[in-house]
Design a protein around this motif. Structure first.
Motif, mmCIF file in Angstrom:
data_model
loop_
_atom_site.group_PDB
_atom_site.id
_atom_site.type_symbol
_atom_site.label_atom_id
_atom_site.label_comp_id
_atom_site.label_asym_id
_atom_site.label_seq_id
_atom_site.Cartn_x
_atom_site.Cartn_y
_atom_site.Cartn_z
ATOM 1 N N LEU A 156 0.822 -1.220 0.000
ATOM 2 C CA LEU A 156 0.000 0.000 0.000
ATOM 3 C C LEU A 156 0.853 1.265 0.000
ATOM 4 C CD1 LEU A 156 -2.761 -0.995 2.585
ATOM 5 C CD2 LEU A 156 -3.079 -0.617 0.127
ATOM 6 N N ARG A 157 2.058 1.170 0.521
ATOM 7 C CA ARG A 157 2.944 2.337 0.561
ATOM 8 C C ARG A 157 3.230 2.871 -0.846
ATOM 9 N NH1 ARG A 157 7.140 1.613 5.392
ATOM 10 N NH2 ARG A 157 8.213 3.157 4.148
ATOM 11 N N ARG A 158 3.205 2.005 -1.846
ATOM 12 C CA ARG A 158 3.450 2.440 -3.233
ATOM 13 C C ARG A 158 2.454 3.499 -3.683
ATOM 14 N NH1 ARG A 158 6.459 -0.305 -7.094
ATOM 15 N NH2 ARG A 158 4.970 0.333 -8.656
ATOM 16 N N GLU A 159 1.236 3.400 -3.151
ATOM 17 C CA GLU A 159 0.175 4.351 -3.528
ATOM 18 C C GLU A 159 -0.007 5.462 -2.492
ATOM 19 O OE1 GLU A 159 -3.494 2.377 -4.785
ATOM 20 O OE2 GLU A 159 -2.329 0.520 -4.919
ATOM 21 N N GLY A 160 0.907 5.529 -1.535
ATOM 22 C CA GLY A 160 0.843 6.585 -0.536
ATOM 23 C C GLY A 160 -0.087 6.301 0.633
ATOM 24 N N TYR A 161 -0.432 5.035 0.856
ATOM 25 C CA TYR A 161 -1.303 4.670 1.971
ATOM 26 C C TYR A 161 -0.489 4.049 3.098
ATOM 27 C CZ TYR A 161 -5.292 5.426 -1.078
ATOM 28 O OH TYR A 161 -6.212 5.979 -1.902
ATOM 29 N N ALA A 162 -0.990 4.190 4.306
ATOM 30 C CA ALA A 162 -0.356 3.574 5.467
ATOM 31 C C ALA A 162 -0.363 2.056 5.305
ATOM 32 C CB ALA A 162 -1.101 3.960 6.742
ATOM 33 N N PRO A 163 0.722 1.397 5.671
ATOM 34 C CA PRO A 163 0.755 -0.061 5.538
ATOM 35 C C PRO A 163 -0.138 -0.764 6.565
ATOM 36 C CG PRO A 163 2.784 0.728 6.522
ATOM 37 C CD PRO A 163 2.004 1.940 6.131
ATOM 38 N N ARG A 164 -0.529 -0.070 7.622
ATOM 39 C CA ARG A 164 -1.410 -0.664 8.642
ATOM 40 C C ARG A 164 -2.731 0.096 8.621
ATOM 41 N NH1 ARG A 164 1.959 -1.442 12.696
ATOM 42 N NH2 ARG A 164 2.200 -3.567 12.001
ATOM 43 N N GLN A 165 -3.800 -0.651 8.397
ATOM 44 C CA GLN A 165 -5.142 -0.067 8.278
ATOM 45 C C GLN A 165 -6.064 -0.735 9.307
ATOM 46 O OE1 GLN A 165 -6.102 2.255 5.745
ATOM 47 N NE2 GLN A 165 -3.975 2.383 5.085
ATOM 48 N N HIS A 166 -7.070 -0.003 9.758
ATOM 49 C CA HIS A 166 -7.981 -0.505 10.799
ATOM 50 C C HIS A 166 -9.414 -0.564 10.272
ATOM 51 C CE1 HIS A 166 -4.889 -0.196 13.923
ATOM 52 N NE2 HIS A 166 -4.451 0.803 13.177
ATOM 53 N N TRP A 167 -10.038 -1.715 10.464
ATOM 54 C CA TRP A 167 -11.427 -1.946 10.060
ATOM 55 C C TRP A 167 -12.234 -2.288 11.301
ATOM 56 C CZ3 TRP A 167 -14.695 -6.068 10.724
ATOM 57 C CH2 TRP A 167 -15.834 -6.112 9.927
ATOM 58 N N ARG A 168 -13.454 -1.776 11.398
ATOM 59 C CA ARG A 168 -14.375 -2.123 12.479
ATOM 60 C C ARG A 168 -15.716 -2.466 11.887
ATOM 61 N NH1 ARG A 168 -13.031 -1.318 17.662
ATOM 62 N NH2 ARG A 168 -11.172 -0.100 18.069
ATOM 63 N N ARG A 169 -16.397 -3.429 12.533
ATOM 64 C CA ARG A 169 -17.732 -3.822 12.089
ATOM 65 C C ARG A 169 -18.642 -2.615 12.159
ATOM 66 N NH1 ARG A 169 -19.939 -7.752 10.405
ATOM 67 N NH2 ARG A 169 -18.331 -9.210 10.979
#
Length: 169
Positions: A156-169
């Motif tokens: 994801l870093r290639r596209e400028g996004y954080a490599p760690r993402q958080h999802w919640r129900r």
């Protein structure tokens, strides 16, 4: 010395993926793997167990012997964490998820079992053990519906996004 993945250098991006794109990536990971590490807590402390699982959306399922240590731990405290990961070649290929949820044990007569059982591929294990495919197992089905997921993907870093993402129900 030339860098294989120069986008891994420099500051780590902090941008978050939108919910739909993150969900798609998580579902891809969950459906493209079949092994996880289940973490439970019991009287002797933490227990991390490799388990073959089957996904149904953001739910992971597996069967287990009723008297196994993981089942005893789940009975005492159903809060679990599950680690799912893709094979690692290097930092650029790092991709995995920490799934947090509450384990539910569904016996053969449980009303929710049929909906989950339809997605469970028990035939594979029966064939491996030389058991008849005309008789589905009656082992308890453990269902873990994700409450939250920490998803890691360094690509994801290639596209400028954080490599760690958080999802919640």
């Amino acid at each position: 010395m030339p860098l294989t993945n120069p986008w891994l250098t420099g500051p780590t991006p902090t941008r978050k993926l939108d919910r739909d794109r993150l969900a798609e990536r998580i579902l891809n990971l969950l459906s493209s793997q079949n092994m996880c590490v289940l973490a439970t807590a019991g009287p002797d402390g933490p227990l991390a167990t490799p388990v073959r699982y089957y996904p149904l959306d953001f739910t992971l399922m597996f069967t287990a012997a009723p008297r196994s240590p993981k089942m005893r731990n789940i009975a005492a405290d159903p809060r679990v964490s599950v680690g799912v990961f893709a094979p690692l070649v290097g930092l650029a290929s790092s991709r995995g998820a920490q799934v947090f949820g509450t384990a539910r044990v569904l016996g053969p007569e449980h009303p929710d079992r049929a909906r989950h059982w339809a997605a469970f591929r028990w035939e594979n294990e029966h064939a491996e053990r030389g058991r008849s495919l005309s008789e589905p197992p009656e082992d308890p089905l453990v269902v873990i519906e994700a409450d939250r997921i920490v998803y890691t993907e360094h690509w994801l870093r290639r596209e400028g996004y954080a490599p760690r993402q958080h999802w919640r129900r």
